[in-house]
Design a protein around this motif. Structure first.
Motif, PDB file in Angstrom:
ATOM      1  N   GLN A  59      60.648  13.991 -90.541  1.00  0.00           N
ATOM      2  CA  GLN A  59      61.088  12.603 -90.356  1.00  0.00           C
ATOM      3  C   GLN A  59      62.044  12.423 -89.172  1.00  0.00           C
ATOM      4  O   GLN A  59      62.511  11.310 -88.928  1.00  0.00           O
ATOM      5  N   ILE A  60      62.322  13.479 -88.444  1.00  0.00           N
ATOM      6  CA  ILE A  60      63.202  13.367 -87.272  1.00  0.00           C
ATOM      7  C   ILE A  60      62.524  12.475 -86.236  1.00  0.00           C
ATOM      8  O   ILE A  60      61.317  12.617 -85.992  1.00  0.00           O
ATOM      9  N   PRO A  61      63.252  11.536 -85.638  1.00  0.00           N
ATOM     10  CA  PRO A  61      62.640  10.602 -84.682  1.00  0.00           C
ATOM     11  C   PRO A  61      61.891  11.320 -83.571  1.00  0.00           C
ATOM     12  O   PRO A  61      62.343  12.351 -83.061  1.00  0.00           O
ATOM     13  N   TRP A  62      60.749  10.761 -83.204  1.00  0.00           N
ATOM     14  CA  TRP A  62      59.906  11.396 -82.187  1.00  0.00           C
ATOM     15  C   TRP A  62      60.639  11.529 -80.859  1.00  0.00           C
ATOM     16  O   TRP A  62      60.397  12.470 -80.118  1.00  0.00           O
TER      17      TRP A  62
ATOM     18  N   HIS B 163      63.646  12.359 -80.363  1.00  0.00           N
ATOM     19  CA  HIS B 163      64.454  13.574 -80.360  1.00  0.00           C
ATOM     20  C   HIS B 163      63.574  14.816 -80.191  1.00  0.00           C
ATOM     21  O   HIS B 163      63.987  15.792 -79.558  1.00  0.00           O
ATOM     22  N   ASN B 164      62.367  14.774 -80.752  1.00  0.00           N
ATOM     23  CA  ASN B 164      61.415  15.867 -80.514  1.00  0.00           C
ATOM     24  C   ASN B 164      61.006  15.921 -79.043  1.00  0.00           C
ATOM     25  O   ASN B 164      60.889  17.000 -78.456  1.00  0.00           O
ATOM     26  N   VAL B 165      60.791  14.730 -78.461  1.00  0.00           N
ATOM     27  CA  VAL B 165      60.438  14.672 -77.037  1.00  0.00           C
ATOM     28  C   VAL B 165      61.607  15.174 -76.188  1.00  0.00           C
ATOM     29  O   VAL B 165      61.415  15.917 -75.213  1.00  0.00           O
ATOM     30  N   LEU B 166      62.831  14.797 -76.573  1.00  0.00           N
ATOM     31  CA  LEU B 166      64.011  15.260 -75.836  1.00  0.00           C
ATOM     32  C   LEU B 166      64.135  16.776 -75.903  1.00  0.00           C
ATOM     33  O   LEU B 166      64.467  17.430 -74.904  1.00  0.00           O
ATOM     34  N   ALA B 167      63.869  17.359 -77.078  1.00  0.00           N
ATOM     35  CA  ALA B 167      63.921  18.815 -77.211  1.00  0.00           C
ATOM     36  C   ALA B 167      62.884  19.474 -76.304  1.00  0.00           C
ATOM     37  O   ALA B 167      63.184  20.454 -75.607  1.00  0.00           O
ATOM     38  N   SER B 168      61.667  18.941 -76.286  1.00  0.00           N
ATOM     39  CA  SER B 168      60.621  19.501 -75.425  1.00  0.00           C
ATOM     40  C   SER B 168      60.986  19.348 -73.951  1.00  0.00           C
ATOM     41  O   SER B 168      60.784  20.267 -73.149  1.00  0.00           O
ATOM     42  N   ALA B 169      61.534  18.180 -73.593  1.00  0.00           N
ATOM     43  CA  ALA B 169      61.938  17.953 -72.202  1.00  0.00           C
ATOM     44  C   ALA B 169      63.054  18.912 -71.799  1.00  0.00           C
ATOM     45  O   ALA B 169      63.061  19.438 -70.679  1.00  0.00           O
ATOM     46  N   ALA B 170      63.994  19.170 -72.715  1.00  0.00           N
ATOM     47  CA  ALA B 170      65.083  20.104 -72.419  1.00  0.00           C
ATOM     48  C   ALA B 170      64.544  21.504 -72.156  1.00  0.00           C
ATOM     49  O   ALA B 170      65.009  22.207 -71.253  1.00  0.00           O
ATOM     50  N   HIS B 171      63.525  21.912 -72.920  1.00  0.00           N
ATOM     51  CA  HIS B 171      62.931  23.230 -72.685  1.00  0.00           C
ATOM     52  C   HIS B 171      62.230  23.294 -71.339  1.00  0.00           C
ATOM     53  O   HIS B 171      62.327  24.295 -70.632  1.00  0.00           O
ATOM     54  N   TRP B 172      61.527  22.218 -70.986  1.00  0.00           N
ATOM     55  CA  TRP B 172      60.841  22.200 -69.698  1.00  0.00           C
ATOM     56  C   TRP B 172      61.849  22.219 -68.549  1.00  0.00           C
ATOM     57  O   TRP B 172      61.616  22.860 -67.522  1.00  0.00           O
ATOM     58  N   VAL B 173      62.954  21.523 -68.737  1.00  0.00           N
ATOM     59  CA  VAL B 173      63.991  21.510 -67.702  1.00  0.00           C
ATOM     60  C   VAL B 173      64.588  22.906 -67.535  1.00  0.00           C
ATOM     61  O   VAL B 173      64.790  23.388 -66.413  1.00  0.00           O
ATOM     62  N   LEU B 174      64.858  23.577 -68.655  1.00  0.00           N
ATOM     63  CA  LEU B 174      65.366  24.947 -68.576  1.00  0.00           C
ATOM     64  C   LEU B 174      64.351  25.875 -67.921  1.00  0.00           C
ATOM     65  O   LEU B 174      64.705  26.716 -67.091  1.00  0.00           O
ATOM     66  N   LEU B 175      63.078  25.727 -68.309  1.00  0.00           N
ATOM     67  CA  LEU B 175      62.035  26.560 -67.722  1.00  0.00           C
ATOM     68  C   LEU B 175      61.935  26.309 -66.219  1.00  0.00           C
ATOM     69  O   LEU B 175      61.776  27.251 -65.430  1.00  0.00           O
ATOM     70  N   ALA B 176      62.043  25.045 -65.818  1.00  0.00           N
ATOM     71  CA  ALA B 176      62.020  24.725 -64.394  1.00  0.00           C
ATOM     72  C   ALA B 176      63.177  25.405 -63.676  1.00  0.00           C
ATOM     73  O   ALA B 176      63.022  25.930 -62.566  1.00  0.00           O
TER      74      ALA B 176
END
Length: 200
Positions: free
Chosen positions: A34-37, A39-52
Motif C-alpha cells: 500500500q506504499i504510494p507509487w 515513493h516506489n518510483v522515487l526509490a527506483s529513481a534514487a537507485h538509477w541516480v546512484l548507478l549513474a
C-alpha cells in the motif's frame, strides 16, 4: 494468544464472517503493497541516480600520464608534474558527486519514512543498492584494466574504496534486515499463528 498482537475487526466476505489475525509480519506485507507509487518510483529513481554516479566516476580517471606529448611538456617542471598527476575531468567529477548526493538523500529520506517496514526496505532500498554498488565496482575494475591499462590513479583508488564501502554497507544492511530483523518478525508470526490455531 499474545495480547500485543492486534486482531482486526470481522470482515464480511461472501456473507461469511472472518477474524483476520494480524501480526507484525502480515502488517508489513500489507503496508509494503500500500506504499504510494510515487515513493516506489522515487526509490527506483534514487537507485538509477546512484548507478549513474557509479558509471560516471570512472570517466574521471586521469589518463594524461599516457600522453607522450603532455608528458614531455608538463613533465619538464615540478608544477607540470603536479598537474599531470592531479588533473582529472572536473565536470564529470562534479556530476558524479551531485548524483551521489541526490541519490543518497532520497534513499535516506525513504529509509527514515519506512524504517519499520523491513520487507519494503529490503526489496526497494537495500538489495537494489547492493546490486548497483557491485555494478559500479565491476565497472571501475573493468575501466582500470582496459581503458587505463592497469593504471591505478588516485581517483581510481578512491572510487574502488567508495564502491567497496557501498558494497560492504549495503551487504551488511541486507544481512541484518533479512536474516535478523525480518527473520525474528517471521518467527513471531509463526509462533502466534500456531498458538492461535491450537486455541481454536
Amino acid at each position: 494468544m499474545d495480547p500485543n498482537i492486534p486482531v482486526a475487526p470481522a470482515l464480511q466476505s461472501n456473507r461469511i464472517s472472518h477474524n483476520i489475525f494480524v501480526t507484525r509480519y502480515v502488517r508489513m506485507v500489507v503496508e509494503s503493497d500500500q506504499i504510494p507509487w510515487k515513493h516506489n518510483v522515487l526509490a527506483s529513481a534514487a537507485h538509477w541516480v546512484l548507478l549513474a554516479g557509479y558509471l560516471v566516476i570512472p570517466g574521471t580517471f586521469t589518463s594524461l600520464q599516457k600522453s607522450d606529448s603532455l608528458n614531455g611538456t608538463l613533465g619538464s617542471s615540478e608544477a607540470g608534474e603536479v598537474i599531470l598527476k592531479t588533473i582529472q575531468n572536473p565536470p564529470l567529477l562534479a556530476m558524479a558527486c551531485v548524483l551521489f548526493l541526490l541519490g543518497s538523500m532520497a534513499m535516506g529520506w525513504l529509509f527514515w519514512k519506512y524504517r519499520d517496514n523491513y520487507i519494503w526496505l529490503l526489496n526497494r532500498l537495500f538489495l537494489p543498492t547492493l546490486l548497483n554498488a557491485l555494478a559500479g565496482l565491476l565497472t571501475t575494475f573493468i575501466n582500470i584494466y582496459t581503458a587505463h591499462h592497469g593504471d591505478w590513479s588516485i581517483m581510481a583508488l578512491l572510487t574502488v574504496i567508495a564502491s567497496g564501502l557501498s558494497v560492504a554497507s549495503s551487504s551488511g544492511l541486507v544481512i541484518i534486515y533479512k536474516f535478523r530483523k525480518l527473520e525474528k518478525v517471521k518467527q513471531e508470526h509463526w509462533q502466534a499463528t500456531s498458538v492461535r490455531n491450537r486455541g481454536l
